[in-house]
Design an enzyme around this catalytic site. Structure first.
Site, PDB file in Angstrom:
ATOM      1  CB  SER A   7      13.659  10.214 -18.385  1.00  0.00           C
ATOM      2  OG  SER A   7      14.262   9.529 -19.460  1.00  0.00           O
ATOM      3  CG  HIS A  32      17.193  12.618 -16.871  1.00  0.00           C
ATOM      4  ND1 HIS A  32      17.977  12.590 -16.105  1.00  0.00           N
ATOM      5  CD2 HIS A  32      17.506  11.005 -17.299  1.00  0.00           C
ATOM      6  CE1 HIS A  32      19.058  11.632 -16.164  1.00  0.00           C
ATOM      7  NE2 HIS A  32      18.776  10.582 -16.613  1.00  0.00           N
ATOM      8  CG  ASP A  34      17.823   8.386 -19.535  1.00  0.00           C
ATOM      9  OD1 ASP A  34      18.675   8.595 -18.699  1.00  0.00           O
ATOM     10  OD2 ASP A  34      16.660   8.531 -19.326  1.00  0.00           O
ATOM     11  CG  MET A  36      20.959   4.593 -23.314  1.00  0.00           C
ATOM     12  SD  MET A  36      19.559   3.415 -22.994  1.00  0.00           S
ATOM     13  CE  MET A  36      18.662   4.097 -21.510  1.00  0.00           C
ATOM     14  CG  HIS A  65      22.379   9.304 -17.072  1.00  0.00           C
ATOM     15  ND1 HIS A  65      21.448   8.288 -16.745  1.00  0.00           N
ATOM     16  CD2 HIS A  65      23.629   8.879 -16.868  1.00  0.00           C
ATOM     17  CE1 HIS A  65      21.932   7.232 -16.094  1.00  0.00           C
ATOM     18  NE2 HIS A  65      23.268   7.360 -16.131  1.00  0.00           N
ATOM     19  CG  MET A  67      23.580   5.322 -19.069  1.00  0.00           C
ATOM     20  SD  MET A  67      22.084   4.803 -19.069  1.00  0.00           S
ATOM     21  CE  MET A  67      20.890   6.210 -19.599  1.00  0.00           C
ATOM     22  CG  MET A 136      22.012   4.224 -12.924  1.00  0.00           C
ATOM     23  SD  MET A 136      20.634   5.059 -13.732  1.00  0.00           S
ATOM     24  CE  MET A 136      19.579   3.983 -14.461  1.00  0.00           C
ATOM     25  CG  ASP A 172      17.166   7.281 -14.318  1.00  0.00           C
ATOM     26  OD1 ASP A 172      16.017   6.755 -14.388  1.00  0.00           O
ATOM     27  OD2 ASP A 172      17.753   7.515 -15.194  1.00  0.00           O
TER      28      ASP A 172
END
Length: 224
Positions: A7, A32, A34, A36, A65, A67, A136, A172
C-alpha cells in the site's frame, strides 16, 4: 500463491512514482492505493489524479480501495485513471449492487470492503457480482495500526461463503510477517501491507516483501 499488495499509503508521497517502481521491482503482485476522503474515514489521501499519475510507472494491477462516500459519482473517474480493481465499502453508498455493476460496466474488477464491525452477511446477495472481498482488520483511516484478531473468524466465514467462486479474499490492516501466516491460514489469498512493506526504505523493500511471502507460504505448508 498469495498475492502481496504493498500500500502506497506508507510510501514517501514526495516520490510516489519512484516508490511505486521500487516496490514493483521487488516481485510484489499488485499496488494498493488507499483513497480517503476525510468524510467516510478520518483522513484525506488522494484522488483519481494520483492514480492516473502512477499508472505509467508500473504494469502491475492497481488495486484501488475507495474509502469514500458517496461512491457512485467517482467510479468513472477512477476507472478512467487506470484502476484495475475498484473496491467500495458496503456502507459507502445506498445501493451496493448498483455500484458493483457500475464498476464492472467500466471493464474493471469489482470489490467490496468490510469494516471490522461489518458483518459478512452483507455479502450474501452480491457474491456473484464481486471479484474481490477486502476484510479490514483495522479501523480504516490510518496506517500503522495493530491487527484486530477477531477478523480471523470473519475471514474464515467469508472463505466458506465464497466456496468455488473465483473471488479473491484480501486482508488490509496490521499485516506483517508475524500476522500473515494466521491470516492466510484463515483463508485469505491477498495481503495488503503498508508499514511492513515500506519500512526501512528502498534498500529493504525486497526483503520486506520476501518476508511477507515467506510467512504466507508457511501458512500453505502448515495446512498440508
Amino acid at each position: 500463491m498469495t498475492i502481496i499488495a504493498p500500500s502506497i499509503l506508507s510510501a514517501d508521497f514526495a516520490k510516489l512514482g519512484e516508490e511505486t517502481r521500487a516496490m514493483a521491482a521487488t516481485g510484489a503482485d499488485w499496488i494498493h492505493l488507499d483513497v480517503m476522503d476525510g468524510h467516510f474515514v478520518p483522513n484525506i489521501t488522494f484522488g483519481p489524479g494520483i492514480v492516473a499519475a502512477l499508472r505509467p510507472h508500473t504494469g502491475l494491477p492497481l488495486d484501488v480501495h475507495l474509502m469514500i462516500s458517496p461512491i457512485d459519482p467517482y467510479i468513472g473517474a477512477f476507472a478512467d485513471a487506470g484502476a484495475d480493481i475498484i473496491t467500495v465499502h458496503a456502507e459507502g453508498g445506498p445501493h451496493l449492487h448498483r455500484s458493483l455493476q457500475a464498476i464492472r460496466a467500466r471493464g474493471k474488477k469489482a470489490g467490496v470492503s468490510l469494516n471490522p464491525a461489518t458483518h459478512e452477511s452483507c455479502l450474501q446477495y452480491v457474491l456473484d457480482e464481486v471479484d474481490l472481498i477486502l476484510v479490514m482488520s483495522v479501523n480504516p483511516g490510518f496506517g500503522g495500526q495493530s491487527f484486530i484478531t477477531s477478523q480471523l473468524d470473519k475471514i474464515r466465514a467469508i472463505r466458506e461463503m465464497i466456496g468455488r467462486r473465483p473471488i479473491h479474499l484480501e486482508v488490509d490492516g496490521g499485516v506483517t510477517p508475524e500476522t500473515a501466516t494466521a491470516i492466510v491460514e484463515a483463508g485469505a489469498d491477498a495481503l495488503v501491507a503498508g508499514s511492513a512493506a515500506f519500512r526501512g526504505g528502498p534498500s529493504q523493500y525486497a526483503a520486506n516483501v520476501a518476508a511477507l511471502r515467506a510467512a504466507a507460504t508457511q501458512a500453505g505448508s502448515l495446512s498440508v
